[in-house]
Motif scaffolding. Structure first.
Motif, short mmCIF file in Angstrom:
data_model
loop_
_atom_site.label_atom_id
_atom_site.label_comp_id
_atom_site.label_asym_id
_atom_site.label_seq_id
_atom_site.Cartn_x
_atom_site.Cartn_y
_atom_site.Cartn_z
N THR A 229 2.85 4.65 -10.25
CA THR A 229 2.29 3.40 -9.73
C THR A 229 2.16 2.34 -10.83
O THR A 229 1.05 2.02 -11.27
CB THR A 229 0.90 3.64 -9.08
N PRO A 230 3.27 1.79 -11.31
CA PRO A 230 3.20 0.80 -12.40
C PRO A 230 2.45 -0.48 -12.01
O PRO A 230 1.92 -1.17 -12.88
CB PRO A 230 4.67 0.50 -12.69
N ALA A 231 2.40 -0.80 -10.72
CA ALA A 231 1.68 -2.00 -10.28
C ALA A 231 0.80 -1.64 -9.08
O ALA A 231 1.14 -0.78 -8.27
CB ALA A 231 2.66 -3.10 -9.90
N GLU B 163 -8.14 3.81 -6.38
CA GLU B 163 -7.81 4.90 -5.46
C GLU B 163 -6.57 4.63 -4.61
O GLU B 163 -5.96 5.57 -4.10
CB GLU B 163 -9.01 5.17 -4.55
N TYR B 164 -6.21 3.35 -4.41
CA TYR B 164 -5.10 2.99 -3.53
C TYR B 164 -4.14 2.06 -4.26
O TYR B 164 -4.56 1.20 -5.04
CB TYR B 164 -5.60 2.29 -2.27
N PRO B 165 -2.83 2.19 -3.98
CA PRO B 165 -1.87 1.27 -4.61
C PRO B 165 -1.94 -0.14 -4.03
O PRO B 165 -1.51 -1.10 -4.67
CB PRO B 165 -0.52 1.92 -4.31
N GLU C 90 11.73 -10.06 -7.51
CA GLU C 90 10.57 -10.56 -8.25
C GLU C 90 9.51 -9.49 -8.47
O GLU C 90 8.88 -9.42 -9.52
CB GLU C 90 9.96 -11.75 -7.50
N LEU C 91 9.28 -8.63 -7.48
CA LEU C 91 8.13 -7.73 -7.52
C LEU C 91 8.41 -6.39 -8.19
O LEU C 91 7.48 -5.77 -8.73
CB LEU C 91 7.61 -7.48 -6.10
N ARG C 92 9.66 -5.92 -8.16
CA ARG C 92 9.94 -4.57 -8.67
C ARG C 92 9.60 -4.42 -10.16
O ARG C 92 9.17 -3.37 -10.61
CB ARG C 92 11.41 -4.20 -8.44
N ALA C 93 9.82 -5.47 -10.93
CA ALA C 93 9.65 -5.35 -12.38
C ALA C 93 8.21 -5.56 -12.83
O ALA C 93 7.90 -5.37 -14.01
CB ALA C 93 10.56 -6.38 -13.07
N LEU C 94 7.32 -5.93 -11.92
CA LEU C 94 5.95 -6.28 -12.33
C LEU C 94 5.10 -5.04 -12.58
O LEU C 94 5.28 -4.00 -11.94
CB LEU C 94 5.29 -7.14 -11.25
#
Length: 385
Positions: A98-100, A18-20, A66-70
């Motif tokens: 919401t890919p991650a 329900e939440y990112p 580091e985090l954008r591509a995950l």
């Protein structure tokens, strides 16, 4: 041995759908990392950052890179060590599709709570993890005596459990509190925590504590709120309303974990605990925490109630229009008292459960029942969400 914490895993999975961003909060050593690993084991893609590991911290020296591509589940353990990542998490949470999804683990440092409330409002859900409960482990007597911290409960011997709890108190005061933003000297906090152990189960008296420490009542209240924010102290807010009785308006205070309480009181064995004057208060605090956990009640739904004439209720849970009352008795067969009748009638309770240490459930009066502590998991149901 890892205990599979089914209910906690279910809550986490629901919130992550329900939440990112989900913040898993709880005291140090309560099992947050173990629970997150149990969750991650079932995920297709998981990236894990332990921010106490210098290598992982270095990887996040430029967190955006580091985090954008995950994709998938991203776990950030010990998030208080990287508070500057919160504005970036807001940006990543707002991406289409919401890919991650991010699971952040922390021990409720003031910085963590401030950053999440200001930066991630509407994007983050909080999930609190306490120690083991009676739905997860079967030995209620051992759970009460040793407390719910996994390493204390699962220790090979009583002596090993006692040693772990003593070491936990030492480490928590000397290292964890400063790491989590506390600035009170460890010796002062130890004295405060020990005094609070002797006050366990009573209504807060700031003037009494202030006299003992030779400081203003606002200072000792700051100590109390600090320990509460780090999940090692529980405060039950007072319930009061417009009735004819004079009501107590101070919170009731407990050391959150019964095993830590027994260590602070210097009680190394079952015989020492059951012969101590605080045995009833210890049992009360333990059962109250188990009820709150079983009901999945939020802190703002939980109260105590008492009047200056002597009527009292250990726990009042208010959920919408429902009012559930709980009285805790360390006795095999408690009987109906004037105080129980008074709280039931005055507060207009839907039900009053008297939780006791015996083995038999029975009716005390209409709407009032005696319930063994061993049967709370089957007799009580979580509150409607």
């Amino acid at each position: 041995m890892d205990v599979i914490r089914t209910d906690a895993l279910r809550r986490l999975r629901l919130l992550l759908r329900e939440y990112p961003i989900v913040a898993l909060l709880g005291a140090r050593q309560v099992g947050k990392t173990t629970l997150a690993r149990q969750l991650a084991a079932k995920e297709t893609v998981t990236t894990w950052f332990d921010l106490e590991d210098p290598a992982d911290l270095a990887r996040l020296s430029d967190p955006g890179l580091e985090l954008r591509a995950l994709e998938g589940l991203v776990v950030l353990d010990e998030i208080h060590r990287l508070p500057e990542v919160f504005p970036l998490l807001r940006v990543l949470a707002d991406r289409p599709g919401t890919p991650a999804r991010f699971l952040v683990l922390g021990s409720a440092s003031p910085e963590l709570l401030r950053q999440t409330s200001e930066t991630l409002a509407g994007r983050v859900a909080f999930c609190r993890l306490d120690g083991f409960n009676t739905n997860e482990v079967g030995d209620i007597d051992r759970l009460w005596l040793r407390g719910g911290f996994p390493r204390s409960y699962l220790a090979r011997s009583e002596a090993a459990s006692v040693r772990w709890r003593h070491n936990f108190v030492d480490t928590f005061l000397s290292r964890d509190v400063p790491d989590l933003g506390g600035s009170v000297p460890p010796a002062t906090l130890r004295r405060f925590w020990t005094m609070l152990a002797h006050w366990h189960g009573q209504t807060w008296n700031g003037a009494e504590f202030a006299r003992a420490f030779g400081v203003a009542h606002t200072t000792v209240r700051r100590y109390l709120d600090l320990m509460t924010s780090l999940f090692v102290v529980r405060q039950l807010a007072p319930w009061f309303e417009n009735i004819s009785k004079r009501q107590v308006r101070s919170p009731k205070v407990y050391v959150a974990d019964s095993g830590i309480l027994h260590s602070l009181l210097g009680l190394p064995s079952r015989d020492a605990v059951v012969s101590h004057p605080k045995v009833g208060a210890s049992w009360e605090g333990f059962v109250v925490s188990q009820i709150i956990e079983r009901l999945a009640a939020r802190p703002e739904q939980c109260f105590h109630w008492s009047t200056h004439s002597g009527a009292e209720l250990d726990l009042l849970v208010v959920a919408g229009q429902r009012r559930l009352g709980f009285e805790v008795k360390r006795a095999e067969a408690p009987t109906l008292t004037r105080s129980m009748r008074s709280s039931f009638e005055t507060l207009k309770l839907d039900r009053l459960d008297v939780i006791h240490a015996g083995t038999q459930p029975y009716q005390l009066a209409e709407g009032i029942r005696a319930l063994p502590a061993t049967e709370t998991n089957t007799a009580l149901r979580p509150l409607a969400k």
